[in-house]
Each structure stands twice: as C-alpha cells, then as structure tokens.
Design a protein around this motif. Structure first.
Motif, PDB file in Angstrom:
ATOM      1  N   GLU A 163      -9.032   6.839   4.396  1.00 30.58           N
ATOM      2  CA  GLU A 163      -8.018   6.116   3.637  1.00 30.58           C
ATOM      3  C   GLU A 163      -7.361   4.999   4.429  1.00 30.58           C
ATOM      4  OE1 GLU A 163      -3.917   8.345   3.603  1.00 30.58           O
ATOM      5  OE2 GLU A 163      -5.477   9.762   3.041  1.00 30.58           O
ATOM      6  N   TYR A 195      -9.425  -2.817  -5.428  1.00 34.08           N
ATOM      7  CA  TYR A 195      -9.210  -1.775  -6.430  1.00 34.08           C
ATOM      8  C   TYR A 195      -8.646  -2.413  -7.701  1.00 34.08           C
ATOM      9  CZ  TYR A 195      -9.365   1.328  -2.313  1.00 34.08           C
ATOM     10  OH  TYR A 195      -9.723   1.974  -1.161  1.00 34.08           O
ATOM     11  N   ARG A 251      -7.416   6.431  -5.776  1.00 38.24           N
ATOM     12  CA  ARG A 251      -8.302   5.323  -5.446  1.00 38.24           C
ATOM     13  C   ARG A 251      -9.265   5.015  -6.597  1.00 38.24           C
ATOM     14  NH1 ARG A 251     -11.979   6.136  -0.288  1.00 38.24           N
ATOM     15  NH2 ARG A 251      -9.922   6.509   0.629  1.00 38.24           N
ATOM     16  N   GLU A 308      -2.953   3.294  -5.480  1.00 39.63           N
ATOM     17  CA  GLU A 308      -2.912   3.780  -4.091  1.00 39.63           C
ATOM     18  C   GLU A 308      -4.326   4.088  -3.634  1.00 39.63           C
ATOM     19  OE1 GLU A 308      -3.030   7.239  -2.779  1.00 39.63           O
ATOM     20  OE2 GLU A 308      -3.587   8.232  -4.630  1.00 39.63           O
ATOM     21  N   GLY A 309      -4.507   4.370  -2.342  1.00 38.50           N
ATOM     22  CA  GLY A 309      -5.865   4.479  -1.822  1.00 38.50           C
ATOM     23  C   GLY A 309      -6.129   5.673  -0.950  1.00 38.50           C
ATOM     24  N   ALA A 328       0.845  -1.206   0.000  1.00 38.64           N
ATOM     25  CA  ALA A 328       0.000   0.000   0.000  1.00 38.64           C
ATOM     26  C   ALA A 328       0.876   1.249   0.000  1.00 38.64           C
ATOM     27  CB  ALA A 328      -0.914  -0.006   1.226  1.00 38.64           C
ATOM     28  N   ASN A 366      -8.792  -2.497   1.209  1.00 39.82           N
ATOM     29  CA  ASN A 366      -9.482  -2.773  -0.054  1.00 39.82           C
ATOM     30  C   ASN A 366      -8.556  -2.696  -1.267  1.00 39.82           C
ATOM     31  OD1 ASN A 366     -12.016  -3.135   1.159  1.00 39.82           O
ATOM     32  ND2 ASN A 366     -12.450  -0.941   1.114  1.00 39.82           N
ATOM     33  N   LEU A 367      -7.273  -2.521  -1.042  1.00 39.77           N
ATOM     34  CA  LEU A 367      -6.322  -2.408  -2.144  1.00 39.77           C
ATOM     35  C   LEU A 367      -6.471  -3.522  -3.180  1.00 39.77           C
ATOM     36  CD1 LEU A 367      -3.845  -0.834  -3.273  1.00 39.77           C
ATOM     37  CD2 LEU A 367      -2.410  -2.394  -1.948  1.00 39.77           C
ATOM     38  N   ASN A 424      -9.759   2.075   4.528  1.00 38.06           N
ATOM     39  CA  ASN A 424      -9.986   1.542   3.188  1.00 38.06           C
ATOM     40  C   ASN A 424      -8.744   0.946   2.547  1.00 38.06           C
ATOM     41  OD1 ASN A 424     -12.788   1.952   2.717  1.00 38.06           O
ATOM     42  ND2 ASN A 424     -12.437   4.144   2.519  1.00 38.06           N
ATOM     43  N   SER A 425      -7.594   1.082   3.177  1.00 43.59           N
ATOM     44  CA  SER A 425      -6.371   0.512   2.598  1.00 43.59           C
ATOM     45  C   SER A 425      -6.471  -1.003   2.445  1.00 43.59           C
ATOM     46  CB  SER A 425      -5.156   0.866   3.469  1.00 43.59           C
ATOM     47  OG  SER A 425      -4.884   2.246   3.417  1.00 43.59           O
ATOM     48  N   SER A 445       0.463   5.872   2.037  1.00 44.09           N
ATOM     49  CA  SER A 445      -0.491   5.524   3.088  1.00 44.09           C
ATOM     50  C   SER A 445      -0.152   6.247   4.387  1.00 44.09           C
ATOM     51  CB  SER A 445      -0.458   4.008   3.318  1.00 44.09           C
ATOM     52  OG  SER A 445      -1.208   3.659   4.463  1.00 44.09           O
TER      53      SER A 445
END
Length: 430
Positions: A332, A342, A294, A326-327, A88, A338-339, A335-336, A91
């Motif tokens: 954030e 994505y 994102r 990246e997210g 990630a 969820n990488l 939600n990281s 971040s």
C-alpha cells in the motif's frame, strides 16, 4: 550467529537507505506567485479555462480569469493543467520503510483497544517512500496505525517537512476501529479449495466493542485515576475526532449503521466498504461517508461483477453518498502514488472526471475535516497545488512541471527520478 547476520543485514539496509538523501524541505514562500494561462481544476466540480491563480504567504489570494490580478513571479502555464494537491487517506506512509527490516516497521502496537496510540509520533519525514509520492501530485496524507480492534489515532500531514511537528495539518484527527468480521477464509491464499467459514464469535466481539464504547462515553477523569485509552476516546463523543470503522461485508456494515444509532455519534466514516453499494440508501440517510477500498482490485466473490471495484465509486456517488478513495492493501505504501490513477479508472467506468477528482481532493478533505484548509483551489486555502503537463488522472498525462505545498516551491526529485536520469544517460550514450 543468526543474530550477527541479522545485524549485518540491518546495517547494510540502513547504509543503502541513506545513500540517497531526501530532498531538503523547501524554504517558506517569499514573494507572490501567479500561475497564468492553465486550465484550473478547482476540485469542487468546476474548472476554469485560461485561469490566473495567485498565492502569497502560503495562501491562495485569487482564482479566476482576470489576468490583471497577476503579481510577483509569473509562471506561464498555457496548455497545462493546475490541480489541488491530492490527499491519501488511511495511509501508513512514513510508518514503514522496508517491510523486511523489522526496525523500520512502526505501523502497529501490541494490544487490542489502543485509541491512545498516536501514529504521528512515529511518522518519518525522511522516508524515501513519502518523497516518491510528490512527483504524482500526492502531497498530503492521513497517517494511520494498523492492528488491534481499535488501532489508534491518525493525524494528517503534508509531504514536505523537517520533522513530524512541521508536517502536521491536523493532529489526532480520528480514531480507527477494525470491525469484527462475520466470516473468515480457511487455508492459504494459494489453495484452490479455500472456503469462507462463519465466525462463531462475531456477536461476542461486536458486544465487546459496544461495551468498550459505552464505558468510554461515561468516563470521568480524576486526579487519582487516569485512563489514557479512554481519555483518547473523548474526542469521538464530543465531535473533536472522527471515527473511522474499517469494514467490508454487507451484514457488518448494517451492524455498523445500527451501532452508530445506538452509541449516537455523528462523524463516522466507513473504510473499505466493499459491499457498501448494497446499503447505499441507508448510508446516505445515516450521513455516513465511505473511503472506498483500492479501485485497482479484483472482485472478492465469484458471483460479483468482474468490474465491481472499478465502478463502485460511481454507484455510491449516484446514490448520494459522500465518497473518497483510499489505497490500503498489498504494497500500500508504494502504491499510494497511484491514487490519481484510481480516480482515472473510476472515470473509465462511468464516473464524471470532476467528480472523480473530488474523490481525491475536496471529498477527502471534507471526510478528514480539513476542507477549510485544503482540497480545492479557493481563496483563503493553503496554496498546496501542482501544475501538470497533461491530465493528472491519466498515467501518460500525469507529468508534473511544478508543485507547491503551503506556497513553498517543492522539489519533485527523488531517488527514483535520480536513477531514471542516470540510466537514461547511460543508454543515450551507447
């Protein structure tokens, strides 16, 4: 009275945050481990069916199909998939725990030009948010400061450590710049009549940034005078640090390309890059990589394609630009995790699955300058990988059976999995 109430809230927040202790970091690898029978997604665009992966002392020693290479503890992973650990970038994991508790927020410092601010010394390895990344296969991250014109210097860590010194994969890897915006939006986000307004000071702000870079490029340290900020910039000019410029607009990205030519440095990455597809050929020619904002976002402008954020990775990849995902954005840190999804969304909008995987593994490692250590399942690299019961880029398939960081068999438990099990048992017993 108000200060007393705030203190009480803080005490309860701290007590609650420690009511679920983080999992103890795993012990160093003591014996060889072999993963047998899985489909290995190497991370470089290739995959191997019925694979055998062997690692010892935290390093991968064999990847292939020769089953006789198995040694030590053998993990039967037939019907499963093996992936390199996801990374990630950009971040703020470990820098903020609870947004509403100011004492737990350490993502930015006061000031404007802050290249000497090092995010790593504020990184909290005990963060519950960091721990919750691992069950989705996100095992590493670039911890990045926010704020100012030059936010500071990031570092890259793995997510199983006692302290920040143990966590480091690459210390002080990049300086982060927030490029001036040519436009700003008026009013509040909920106002229906919000409009874009031109930033009349745009060129002045760009010139100020250029002047700072030129001054830093000729900085000579003496025993009588030390400028910590300009000292921190030296790695950008000698190639020891990358430069990450956070920018989205077409005009601004064009100006960044001109800025690169004027200042003459090589290791440049654009972060965000919402309109990067408008300048894809120029970015490729300049050798500038892109960390795309994102994917799970809505279009910024009324005349944009409704699915532009979803298909942007494919567009840039097909233009020959080195791309990773990246997210950053709202929520954030949470939600990281969820990488991988994505990347899965980019697949649904036309991107090849192995190329999407590269955008959260090897491509990211290349952009961060750590591809000699991680990012793919190759001999000599860190044994930072995981076994998934299904497709790790798909929400239902991303179910981890085992995960390893530098060969250590890490826990996949977190406060969230504990709560899931607790309430599952509650309803099963009713």
């Amino acid at each position: 009275m108000k200060s007393i109430k705030q203190f009480i809230y803080l005490v309860f927040a701290v007590m609650f945050s420690y009511s679920y202790a983080q999992q103890t970091p795993a012990s160093p690898q003591k014996e060889a481990i072999s993963i047998k029978g899985a489909t290995a997604y190497i991370g470089n665009g290739n995959q191997i069916e019925n694979s055998i992966i062997v690692f010892e002392n935290g390093k991968i020693t064999y990847v292939g199909t020769d089953q006789s290479q198995a040694k030590g503890k053998v993990i039967n992973a037939e019907g499963k998939n093996v992936y390199p650990g996801f990374i990630a970038p950009n971040s703020t994991l470990g820098l903020v725990e609870v947004d509403a508790v100011r004492a737990s927020d350490d993502e930015r410092e006061l000031g404007k030009m802050l290249p000497h601010v090092r995010s790593i010394i504020a990184y909290n390895t005990e963060s519950k948010l960091v721990e919750s990344m691992r069950p989705n296969g996100v095992l590493m991250g670039q911890i990045t400061p926010r704020g100012g014109r030059i936010s500071g210097t990031s570092s890259i860590v793995q997510f199983d450590a006692w302290n920040w010194e143990d966590a480091i994969i690459k210390e002080n890897d990049a300086v982060h710049v927030n490029w001036p915006s040519g436009f700003s939006r008026s009013g509040n986000w909920y106002d229906a009549d919000r409009r874009y307004e031109q930033n009349k000071d745009y060129q002045k702000e760009v010139d100020e940034l250029k002047t700072y870079f030129k001054s830093a490029s000729v900085y000579k340290e003496t025993s009588q005078e030390i400028d910590l900020a300009k000292r921190a910039m030296q790695g950008v000019f000698d190639g020891n640090k990358n430069l990450f410029i956070h920018v989205n607009g077409e005009k601004e990205i064009r100006d960044v390309i001109s800025f690169q030519k004027e200042i003459n440095f090589n290791n440049l990455t654009i972060v965000g890059g919402y309109q990067a597809h408008q300048l894809a050929d120029e970015l490729k020619e300049a050798g500038i990589s892109v960390l795309i904002q994102r994917v799970h976002s809505v279009p910024n402008f009324e005349d944009d394609d409704y699915d532009l954020p979803y298909k942007l990775p494919k567009i840039l990849h097909e233009a020959g630009v080195l791309v990773a995902l990246e997210g950053s954005g709202d929520m954030e840190r949470q939600n990281s995790r969820n990488l991988p999804f994505y990347a899965g969304t980019a697949v649904a909008y036309g991107l090849d699955k192995n190329e999407a995987l590269k955008m959260i593994t090897l491509n990211t490692a290349k952009i961060l300058g750590i591809d000699d250590q991680v990012g793919s399942l190759e001999v000599g690299k860190d044994a930072t990988l995981f076994i998934s019961e299904g497709d790790a880029l798909e929400m239902r398939g991303n179910k981890l059976m085992k995960a390893f960081i530098q060969g250590r068999d890490i826990s996949l438990e977190s406060h969230q999995t504990e709560l899931y099990k607790r309430y599952s048992e509650k309803y099963e017993n009713e």
